[in-house]
Structures are given as structure tokens and as C-alpha cells.
Design a protein around this motif. Structure first.
Motif, PDB file in Angstrom:
ATOM      1  N   ASP A   1       0.846  -0.990  -0.106  1.00 60.00           N
ATOM      2  CA  ASP A   1       0.079  -0.072   0.106  1.00 60.00           C
ATOM      3  C   ASP A   1       0.918   1.354  -0.017  1.00 60.00           C
ATOM      4  O   ASP A   1       0.823   2.307  -0.746  1.00 60.00           O
ATOM      5  CB  ASP A   1      -0.931  -0.003   1.021  1.00 60.00           C
ATOM      6  CG  ASP A   1      -1.879   1.229   1.215  1.00 60.00           C
ATOM      7  OD1 ASP A   1      -2.477   1.584   0.133  1.00 60.00           O
ATOM      8  OD2 ASP A   1      -1.952   1.641   2.411  1.00 60.00           O
TER       9      ASP A   1
ATOM     10  N   SER B   1       2.120   1.603  -3.570  1.00 61.10           N
ATOM     11  CA  SER B   1       1.039   1.844  -4.370  1.00 61.10           C
ATOM     12  C   SER B   1       0.955   3.346  -4.036  1.00 61.10           C
ATOM     13  O   SER B   1       0.455   4.308  -4.987  1.00 61.10           O
ATOM     14  CB  SER B   1      -0.097   1.032  -4.044  1.00 61.10           C
ATOM     15  OG  SER B   1      -1.181   1.781  -4.571  1.00 61.10           O
TER      16      SER B   1
ATOM     17  N   LYS C   1       0.927   6.556  -6.873  1.00 63.30           N
ATOM     18  CA  LYS C   1      -0.161   7.444  -7.311  1.00 63.30           C
ATOM     19  C   LYS C   1       0.365   8.936  -7.082  1.00 63.30           C
ATOM     20  O   LYS C   1      -0.274   9.825  -7.834  1.00 63.30           O
ATOM     21  CB  LYS C   1      -1.307   6.899  -6.342  1.00 63.30           C
ATOM     22  CG  LYS C   1      -1.982   5.640  -6.610  1.00 63.30           C
ATOM     23  CD  LYS C   1      -2.814   5.392  -5.624  1.00 63.30           C
ATOM     24  CE  LYS C   1      -3.387   3.956  -5.816  1.00 63.30           C
ATOM     25  NZ  LYS C   1      -4.319   3.660  -4.697  1.00 63.30           N
TER      26      LYS C   1
ATOM     27  N   LEU D   1      -8.277  -2.531  -0.375  1.00 66.38           N
ATOM     28  CA  LEU D   1      -9.032  -1.559  -0.832  1.00 66.38           C
ATOM     29  C   LEU D   1      -8.419  -0.238  -0.957  1.00 66.38           C
ATOM     30  O   LEU D   1      -8.696   0.743  -1.945  1.00 66.38           O
ATOM     31  CB  LEU D   1     -10.345  -1.301   0.299  1.00 66.38           C
ATOM     32  CG  LEU D   1     -11.389  -2.429   0.231  1.00 66.38           C
ATOM     33  CD1 LEU D   1     -12.375  -2.227   1.232  1.00 66.38           C
ATOM     34  CD2 LEU D   1     -12.078  -2.734  -1.167  1.00 66.38           C
ATOM     35  N   SER D   2      -7.472   0.029  -0.118  1.00 68.95           N
ATOM     36  CA  SER D   2      -6.808   1.195  -0.258  1.00 68.95           C
ATOM     37  C   SER D   2      -5.962   1.210  -1.509  1.00 68.95           C
ATOM     38  O   SER D   2      -5.484   2.318  -2.277  1.00 68.95           O
ATOM     39  CB  SER D   2      -5.738   1.470   1.058  1.00 68.95           C
ATOM     40  OG  SER D   2      -4.857   2.454   0.865  1.00 68.95           O
TER      41      SER D   2
ATOM     42  N   ARG E   1      -6.537  -0.497  -4.385  1.00 68.74           N
ATOM     43  CA  ARG E   1      -7.343  -0.393  -5.441  1.00 68.74           C
ATOM     44  C   ARG E   1      -7.952   0.931  -5.683  1.00 68.74           C
ATOM     45  O   ARG E   1      -8.395   1.165  -6.685  1.00 68.74           O
ATOM     46  CB  ARG E   1      -8.660  -1.450  -5.259  1.00 68.74           C
ATOM     47  CG  ARG E   1      -8.087  -2.629  -5.363  1.00 68.74           C
ATOM     48  CD  ARG E   1      -8.838  -3.695  -6.609  1.00 68.74           C
ATOM     49  NE  ARG E   1      -9.739  -3.027  -7.434  1.00 68.74           N
ATOM     50  CZ  ARG E   1     -10.943  -3.251  -7.708  1.00 68.74           C
ATOM     51  NH1 ARG E   1     -11.311  -4.565  -7.232  1.00 68.74           N
ATOM     52  NH2 ARG E   1     -11.426  -2.772  -8.708  1.00 68.74           N
ATOM     53  N   GLU E   2      -7.971   1.760  -4.519  1.00 72.83           N
ATOM     54  CA  GLU E   2      -8.471   3.123  -4.845  1.00 72.83           C
ATOM     55  C   GLU E   2      -7.727   3.914  -5.918  1.00 72.83           C
ATOM     56  O   GLU E   2      -6.373   3.860  -6.138  1.00 72.83           O
ATOM     57  CB  GLU E   2      -8.352   3.876  -3.384  1.00 72.83           C
ATOM     58  CG  GLU E   2      -8.895   5.064  -3.492  1.00 72.83           C
ATOM     59  CD  GLU E   2      -8.653   5.990  -2.182  1.00 72.83           C
ATOM     60  OE1 GLU E   2      -9.988   6.440  -1.461  1.00 72.83           O
ATOM     61  OE2 GLU E   2      -7.662   5.813  -1.634  1.00 72.83           O
ATOM     62  N   LYS E   3      -8.494   4.556  -6.622  1.00 72.14           N
ATOM     63  CA  LYS E   3      -7.842   5.305  -7.888  1.00 72.14           C
ATOM     64  C   LYS E   3      -7.319   6.543  -7.513  1.00 72.14           C
ATOM     65  O   LYS E   3      -7.901   6.978  -6.642  1.00 72.14           O
ATOM     66  CB  LYS E   3      -8.868   5.446  -9.068  1.00 72.14           C
ATOM     67  CG  LYS E   3      -9.477   4.107  -9.790  1.00 72.14           C
ATOM     68  CD  LYS E   3     -10.271   4.321 -10.747  1.00 72.14           C
ATOM     69  CE  LYS E   3     -10.969   3.161 -11.322  1.00 72.14           C
ATOM     70  NZ  LYS E   3     -11.939   3.269 -12.398  1.00 72.14           N
TER      71      LYS E   3
ATOM     72  N   ASP F   1     -10.075   9.033  -7.716  1.00 72.09           N
ATOM     73  CA  ASP F   1     -11.049   9.136  -6.856  1.00 72.09           C
ATOM     74  C   ASP F   1     -10.523   9.941  -5.264  1.00 72.09           C
ATOM     75  O   ASP F   1     -11.358  10.672  -4.649  1.00 72.09           O
ATOM     76  CB  ASP F   1     -11.456   8.068  -6.363  1.00 72.09           C
ATOM     77  CG  ASP F   1     -12.337   7.112  -7.588  1.00 72.09           C
ATOM     78  OD1 ASP F   1     -12.558   7.821  -8.279  1.00 72.09           O
ATOM     79  OD2 ASP F   1     -12.296   5.827  -7.316  1.00 72.09           O
ATOM     80  N   LYS F   2      -9.254   9.480  -5.306  1.00 71.27           N
ATOM     81  CA  LYS F   2      -8.722  10.289  -3.859  1.00 71.27           C
ATOM     82  C   LYS F   2      -8.582  11.752  -4.034  1.00 71.27           C
ATOM     83  O   LYS F   2      -8.873  12.676  -3.054  1.00 71.27           O
ATOM     84  CB  LYS F   2      -7.341   9.811  -3.863  1.00 71.27           C
ATOM     85  CG  LYS F   2      -6.825  10.173  -2.285  1.00 71.27           C
ATOM     86  CD  LYS F   2      -5.428   8.990  -1.971  1.00 71.27           C
ATOM     87  CE  LYS F   2      -4.951   9.559  -0.677  1.00 71.27           C
ATOM     88  NZ  LYS F   2      -3.791   8.925  -0.281  1.00 71.27           N
TER      89      LYS F   2
ATOM     90  N   ARG G   1     -11.920  13.453  -3.696  1.00 68.67           N
ATOM     91  CA  ARG G   1     -12.533  13.289  -2.275  1.00 68.67           C
ATOM     92  C   ARG G   1     -11.766  14.541  -1.638  1.00 68.67           C
ATOM     93  O   ARG G   1     -12.372  14.985  -0.824  1.00 68.67           O
ATOM     94  CB  ARG G   1     -12.043  11.765  -1.720  1.00 68.67           C
ATOM     95  CG  ARG G   1     -12.741  11.709  -0.335  1.00 68.67           C
ATOM     96  CD  ARG G   1     -12.509  10.230   0.229  1.00 68.67           C
ATOM     97  NE  ARG G   1     -11.361  10.347   0.546  1.00 68.67           N
ATOM     98  CZ  ARG G   1     -10.409   9.400   0.208  1.00 68.67           C
ATOM     99  NH1 ARG G   1     -10.898   8.311  -0.642  1.00 68.67           N
ATOM    100  NH2 ARG G   1      -8.927   9.299   0.603  1.00 68.67           N
TER     101      ARG G   1
END
Length: 161
Positions: free
Chosen positions: A51, A54, A58, A129-130, A132-134, A137-138, A141
Motif C-alpha cells: 500500500d 502504491s 499514485k 481496498l486502499s 485499489r482506490e484510484k 477518486d482520492k 475526495r
């Protein structure tokens, strides 16, 4: 209800026969439980590492500056997650010491750290889930929360006038 009392009766018979008198019998099986708990802890650490990588990728894609704030959040998350796993291991060992699984006739899972494994699966799922979060999207948000904050500040300015 009958099942519970039947388990209590069998437990009392084991005590009467002296099966739980010596301390060796009490600690029997805890080594495997702690080993499985350590494996769960290792899996959670690996998921957190994936994570983290990742999240860094990102952030680089979005052109964000990577600061110590994000790494500090990861350290805080590590402390909370590993503390949770440690507490789950302790709960499993206490359940093992108290012979509750025998009372509820769950002999097939005696010596298996159920609570620890459930906690480990839950934490790994959160990390999944963290990951996979695009990134978009972050960003959305964060922009939405920033817009809310701006609206709150503007509303307070209007009230003060």
C-alpha cells in the motif's frame, strides 16, 4: 442451551480426571498459535508495504510532493495495526487457557488463533481496498473536502459581517 451444559459437563469431567492439572497441558498448543499470529502480522506488514509503494506511485502520477506527513501516517497505521494483531493474539491465547472452545464443543479449532486470523484478514482487506482506490477518486475526495472547508470559511465570514 443443552449443548452448552453438555460442554460444561465434559469440561468438569476433564478437570476431575486431572487432565488440566499440570502447566504443560495449559501451554500445549500455544507455540503454534503464536507462530500463526506472527505470520498474520507479517502478512499485514507486507500488505502495508504494498500500500505504501502504491501510494507513492499514485502521488508521483498526480505530481504531488511526497512529504514526511504521509510516511508519518504510515508509521501511525503500523502501530495501530500491529497493536491490534498483538491484542488479538493475546485474546486467542486467553481463550486457549480458559478452554472456552471445549465448553462450546469447538474441539476442531482448539489451538487455532481464530480472532488473530480474522483480524489479519480484515486488515489485509482494508489495505487491498486502499491499493485499489484510484488516484483520481482520492483527488476528487480531497477536492470535495477542500470545497466544504472553503464554504464553511465563507459562511463564517458572512456571519461576522
Amino acid at each position: 442451551m443443552v449443548r452448552l451444559f453438555g460442554g460444561v459437563w465434559e469440561y468438569c469431567q476433564c478437570i476431575k480426571k486431572g487432565l488440566f492439572k499440570d502447566m504443560e497441558g495449559l501451554f500445549e498448543g500455544t507455540e503454534k498459535m503464536v507462530l500463526i499470529g506472527m505470520l498474520c502480522s507479517l502478512f499485514v506488514i507486507i500488505a502495508m508495504g504494498v500500500d505504501l509503494v502504491s501510494g507513492l506511485v499514485k502521488a508521483k502520477q498526480r505530481g504531488e510532493i511526497r512529504t514526511s506527513y504521509g510516511l508519518r501516517r504510515t508509521v501511525n497505521k503500523f502501530i495501530v495495526y500491529q497493536g491490534g494483531i498483538l491484542i488479538a493474539i493475546m485474546i486467542d491465547v486467553m481463550i486457549h487457557f480458559s478452554h472456552l472452545l471445549y465448553l462450546f464443543r469447538l474441539d476442531s479449532i482448539v489451538g487455532f488463533p481464530v480472532i488473530t486470523c480474522i483480524m489479519g484478514v480484515f486488515l489485509c482487506f482494508i489495505e487491498y481496498l486502499s491499493i485499489r482506490e484510484k488516484a483520481s477518486d482520492k483527488t476528487k475526495r480531497l477536492m470535495t473536502s477542500g470545497a466544504r472547508l472553503a464554504m464553511t470559511v465563507l459562511d463564517k465570514e458572512k456571519l461576522s459581517e
